[in-house]
Design an enzyme around this catalytic site. Structure first.
Site, PDB file in Angstrom:
ATOM      1  N   ARG A 164       0.832  -1.201   0.000  1.00 27.70           N
ATOM      2  CA  ARG A 164       0.000   0.000   0.000  1.00 27.70           C
ATOM      3  C   ARG A 164       0.869   1.254   0.000  1.00 27.70           C
ATOM      4  O   ARG A 164       0.575   2.246   0.674  1.00 27.70           O
ATOM      5  CB  ARG A 164      -0.960   0.012   1.197  1.00 27.70           C
ATOM      6  CG  ARG A 164      -1.876  -1.186   1.280  1.00 27.70           C
ATOM      7  CD  ARG A 164      -2.839  -1.256   0.097  1.00 27.70           C
ATOM      8  NE  ARG A 164      -3.601  -2.490   0.137  1.00 27.70           N
ATOM      9  CZ  ARG A 164      -3.247  -3.622  -0.466  1.00 27.70           C
ATOM     10  NH1 ARG A 164      -2.138  -3.663  -1.190  1.00 27.70           N
ATOM     11  NH2 ARG A 164      -3.988  -4.712  -0.368  1.00 27.70           N
ATOM     12  N   SER A 238     -11.195  -0.398   3.276  1.00 31.99           N
ATOM     13  CA  SER A 238     -10.352  -0.805   4.407  1.00 31.99           C
ATOM     14  C   SER A 238      -9.612   0.409   4.950  1.00 31.99           C
ATOM     15  O   SER A 238      -8.866   1.063   4.217  1.00 31.99           O
ATOM     16  CB  SER A 238      -9.348  -1.877   3.957  1.00 31.99           C
ATOM     17  OG  SER A 238     -10.024  -3.023   3.489  1.00 31.99           O
ATOM     18  N   GLU A 334      -4.773   3.544   6.029  1.00 31.43           N
ATOM     19  CA  GLU A 334      -4.552   3.579   4.589  1.00 31.43           C
ATOM     20  C   GLU A 334      -4.881   4.959   4.012  1.00 31.43           C
ATOM     21  O   GLU A 334      -4.131   5.476   3.190  1.00 31.43           O
ATOM     22  CB  GLU A 334      -5.410   2.502   3.895  1.00 31.43           C
ATOM     23  CG  GLU A 334      -4.867   1.098   4.062  1.00 31.43           C
ATOM     24  CD  GLU A 334      -5.490   0.119   3.084  1.00 31.43           C
ATOM     25  OE1 GLU A 334      -5.980   0.561   2.024  1.00 31.43           O
ATOM     26  OE2 GLU A 334      -5.480  -1.086   3.360  1.00 31.43           O
TER      27      GLU A 334
END
Length: 338
Positions: A164, A238, A334
């Site tokens: 990520r 998420s 995130e």
């Protein structure tokens, strides 16, 4: 180049958080960026690149110049013996791209179906799901330097992809605008079924050799069962990264919590399920103000109606402290908080 003043960003972030852009410019081509940089008033302004708004938490009005990326286009660039090369404009919807490739008989992205956001945001985040990450299918991208206006092409090593993560979150943060992304879809196609949820689908259906469309349908079904539709319940997918720990840390946690969900990684480390950690701390379904933890998946924070960014941030920090207090693991968000 289209310039707008006092634009509400509520429709442009999937959390549905209130914020106003003082000035917003819609970018539909590289030439729009160069025209902007030559603009006497806006050329030197600080810039904020906005794609689909699926990876941001807006906590205030945006004083920077907002560049709304709306570059379109989908095409098959090249058919090689070992791969198809597909190009997409950065403003295209990611899931629409996945669907389009399958309709064209070009499999390879099916595991990443229904990931929210735009194509241009995909390399920034190195998006991934169900055993496949963007870097596994990446060929190259075009980006415009926000200082010089030059278009540059970056290959996978140049993007420095991580979990990520990418160079666009570090050295190139706020310094470049991605306009086109090219993906490499391997030939012959091979299914990726090593993820637990997909293994369960194989066992449930008895389909041991699914084609790409079947995997796509399974992934869409799984995600719809777990994740809320941002159009109905504001969220950014998420919210936390799955933490990666050493074998020693993993054994220690398993010793205390044998049921913890964990996955071995190729380098010997272990990835832990952040949603499981949050659920184990009792957060599923809980709220702080008008921001809450989704009842079906603890990894997703939601806007229960009228939430502001500060409430989302407060909830996220409370969850981080709770997980750290019990497991000694610091969860990393995130989305970008702006």
């Amino acid at each position: 180049m289209q310039i707008e003043r006092g634009v509400s960003l509520k429709p442009y972030n999937t959390f549905g958080l209130p914020a106003v852009a003082r000035t917003l410019v819609r970018i539909e081509a590289d030439a729009d960026v160069r025209a902007l940089l030559a603009h006497p008033e806006l050329g030197r302004a600080r810039k904020f690149v906005l794609g689909g708004g699926s990876n941001i938490v807006l906590t205030r009005d945006v004083e920077q110049l907002v560049l709304k990326v709306e570059v379109r286009g989908l095409r098959l660039v090249e058919t090689r013996e070992d791969a198809w090369i597909v190009e997409a404009g950065a403003g295209e919807n990611w899931h629409d791209l996945v669907t389009w490739t399958l309709e064209q008989g070009l499999p390879g992205l099916e595991n990443m179906a229904l990931i929210p956001g735009t194509v241009g945001a995909a390399p920034v985040q190195n998006i991934g799901a169900y055993g496949v990450e963007l870097k596994d299918r990446f060929d190259s991208l075009d980006a415009v330097d926000l200082v010089t206006g030059r278009t540059v092409t970056l290959t996978a090593p140049m993007c420095r992809f991580g979990y990520r993560d990418s160079i666009f979150k570090h050295e190139l943060a706020g310094k470049s605008l991605i306009t086109r992304v090219r993906l490499r879809l391997p030939r012959p196609w091979q299914p990726v079924l090593g993820y637990l949820d997909l293994e369960r689908k194989v066992a449930e259906t008895g389909i041991t050799a699914p084609d790409a469309r079947q995997i796509y349908d399974w992934v869409c079904e799984i995600r719809r069962q777990k994740l809320p539709d941002p159009r109905l319940l504001g969220n950014a997918g998420s919210f936390f990264k799955n933490p990666v720990v050493t074998p020693e840390q993993c054994r220690d946690i398993i010793g205390r919590d044998p049921e913890i969900v964990h996955y071995p990684m190729p380098d010997g480390t272990y990835k832990l399920a952040a949603g499981w950690l949050i659920d184990a701390c009792g957060w599923k379904g809980k709220s702080i103000g008008r921001a809450g933890v989704y009842e079906k998946q603890a990894l997703v924070l939601v806007n229960r109606g009228g939430a502001i960014g500060a409430e989302v941030v407060t909830l996220a920090r409370a969850i981080q402290e709770s997980v750290y207090g019990r497991f000694g693991i610091r969860l990393e968000p995130e989305p970008v908080v702006a």
